[in-house]
Scaffold this motif. Structure first.
Motif, PDB file in Angstrom:
ATOM      1  N   PRO A  19      41.245  42.095  49.889  1.00 13.09           N
ATOM      2  CA  PRO A  19      42.189  43.213  49.884  1.00 13.09           C
ATOM      3  C   PRO A  19      41.716  44.372  49.006  1.00 13.09           C
ATOM      4  O   PRO A  19      40.990  44.181  48.016  1.00 13.09           O
ATOM      5  N   VAL A  20      42.149  45.554  49.351  1.00 18.26           N
ATOM      6  CA  VAL A  20      41.808  46.724  48.543  1.00 18.26           C
ATOM      7  C   VAL A  20      42.475  46.670  47.173  1.00 18.26           C
ATOM      8  O   VAL A  20      42.115  47.434  46.270  1.00 18.26           O
ATOM      9  N   THR A  21      43.442  45.784  46.997  1.00 17.43           N
ATOM     10  CA  THR A  21      44.109  45.630  45.705  1.00 17.43           C
ATOM     11  C   THR A  21      43.324  44.740  44.741  1.00 17.43           C
ATOM     12  O   THR A  21      43.695  44.628  43.570  1.00 17.43           O
ATOM     13  N   ASP A  22      42.259  44.098  45.211  1.00 13.26           N
ATOM     14  CA  ASP A  22      41.476  43.219  44.341  1.00 13.26           C
ATOM     15  C   ASP A  22      40.815  44.031  43.231  1.00 13.26           C
ATOM     16  O   ASP A  22      40.349  45.155  43.445  1.00 13.26           O
ATOM     17  N   ASP A  97      44.041  40.066  42.109  1.00 13.11           N
ATOM     18  CA  ASP A  97      45.004  41.175  42.064  1.00 13.11           C
ATOM     19  C   ASP A  97      45.694  41.354  40.716  1.00 13.11           C
ATOM     20  O   ASP A  97      46.361  42.372  40.501  1.00 13.11           O
ATOM     21  N   VAL A  98      45.558  40.365  39.811  1.00 11.76           N
ATOM     22  CA  VAL A  98      46.326  40.398  38.561  1.00 11.76           C
ATOM     23  C   VAL A  98      45.412  40.741  37.397  1.00 11.76           C
ATOM     24  O   VAL A  98      44.429  40.033  37.120  1.00 11.76           O
ATOM     25  N   ASN A  99      45.748  41.814  36.699  1.00  9.54           N
ATOM     26  CA  ASN A  99      45.020  42.223  35.493  1.00  9.54           C
ATOM     27  C   ASN A  99      45.962  42.084  34.306  1.00  9.54           C
ATOM     28  O   ASN A  99      46.856  42.909  34.113  1.00  9.54           O
ATOM     29  N   ALA A 100      45.790  41.015  33.539  1.00  8.32           N
ATOM     30  CA  ALA A 100      46.644  40.759  32.381  1.00  8.32           C
ATOM     31  C   ALA A 100      45.918  41.224  31.121  1.00  8.32           C
ATOM     32  O   ALA A 100      45.471  40.425  30.302  1.00  8.32           O
ATOM     33  N   LYS A 101      45.748  42.543  31.005  1.00  6.06           N
ATOM     34  CA  LYS A 101      45.079  43.140  29.843  1.00  6.06           C
ATOM     35  C   LYS A 101      43.688  42.547  29.619  1.00  6.06           C
ATOM     36  O   LYS A 101      43.330  42.114  28.525  1.00  6.06           O
ATOM     37  N   GLY A 102      42.897  42.521  30.695  1.00  6.24           N
ATOM     38  CA  GLY A 102      41.531  42.024  30.579  1.00  6.24           C
ATOM     39  C   GLY A 102      41.364  40.551  30.860  1.00  6.24           C
ATOM     40  O   GLY A 102      40.253  40.023  30.752  1.00  6.24           O
ATOM     41  N   ILE A 103      42.416  39.878  31.217  1.00  7.58           N
ATOM     42  CA  ILE A 103      42.353  38.486  31.689  1.00  7.58           C
ATOM     43  C   ILE A 103      42.748  38.494  33.167  1.00  7.58           C
ATOM     44  O   ILE A 103      43.734  39.131  33.546  1.00  7.58           O
TER      45      ILE A 103
END
Length: 276
Positions: A19-22, A97-103
């Motif tokens: 996905p483009v959201t990756d 898709d999830v960026n948890a502040k660098g995780i």
């Protein structure tokens, strides 16, 4: 002919998508490896997958489950009809898709089984030309997919093999290879830790020392280029390739030298013990 494993299926690469959201698309967050296939067998697979695990950890990508699956996925892929018997296996792990502040806790992954663009025989005979790149490679110990800063100096010039990182007068590594300079009977190369510890690099250093060469692990200096008798690069695709010019600096007599030829011969002669 090539194959791609994604989402539990082996498909043609043209039918595979993320996905483009990756985060690989959004922020360039992805790590990968290129593992050489020789006659249907892998070169130093354990070392490559171990380095992939280290890259994922450094990038903050939670990839433990993926890393457990990869050996089986690769083994099955090697046995399928679309997989080249001499080529590359390229596993990629993206940030998801999830960026948890660098995780990145929910990564995606895919594996490409591809043909290889081998070093042309003409380039082997004349030696490679590298273009100076006077920046430091960002985060060199993490093998990420972001090669933008290595590609920018090339400006589409087909005569240049790739760029050579030369920050502040030191020579570290080239865009996809490790760099070696030969001077006064010694082989000099940047130390692992300052650069990515190339799998082919380690094999060549081991072979060189066993053959009686002195290998000095420090960053060669740009000023030493004019004093060098020869230079070469090592990597998955190029194996061992002589370098005859860096920018305007001609190396030695401008022809591939005997040390790189000897080490290339030793590398090929010792391939079998690193194949699985």
């Amino acid at each position: 002919m090539a194959l791609c494993y994604i989402d539990g299926k082996y498909l043609q690469p043209s039918g595979c998508f993320i996905p483009v959201t990756d985060m690989a698309v959004q922020r360039g967050v992805a790590v990968f490896e290129s593992i050489r296939i020789y006659g249907g067998r892998l070169f130093a697979a354990r070392e490559h997958l171990g380095r992939l695990a280290a890259s994922a950890e450094r990038a903050g990508i939670s990839a433990a489950e993926i890393l457990q699956e990869l050996p089986g996925i690769i083994s099955v892929g090697l046995g399928l009809g679309g997989c080249p018997s001499d080529g590359l296996v390229k596993p990629y792990i993206t940030g998801g898709d999830v960026n948890a502040k660098g995780i990145f806790p929910k990564p995606r992954f895919f594996v490409i089984f591809d043909e290889i663009n081998k070093t042309p025989e003409e380039e082997r005979k004349r030696g490679a030309v590298l273009e100076p790149n006077r920046t430091e490679r960002p985060f060199p110990l993490c093998k990420s997919t972001n090669y933008l800063f290595g590609l920018m100096p090339l400006k589409g010039e087909s005569s240049k093999h790739e760029s050579l990182y030369m920050p502040d007068g030191e020579i570290t590594e080239s865009m996809t290879n490790n760099f070696f300079l030969c001077k006064e009977g010694k082989i000099i190369t940047a130390p692992a830790g300052r650069v990515l510890d190339g799998v082919t690099r380690s094999a060549v250093i081991e072979l060189a020392r066993a053959d009686g060469f002195t290998v000095e692990e420090r960053c060669p200096l740009e000023s030493e280029l004019k004093e060098a008798s020869e230079a070469f690069i090592t990597g998955t695709v190029n194996e061992v390739l002589a370098v005859t010019r860096v920018g305007g600096a001609v190396i030695g007599d401008g022809k591939p030298g005997p040390i790189s030829a000897r080490l290339y011969k030793l590398f090929l002669e010792n391939l079998e013990r690193r194949l699985s």
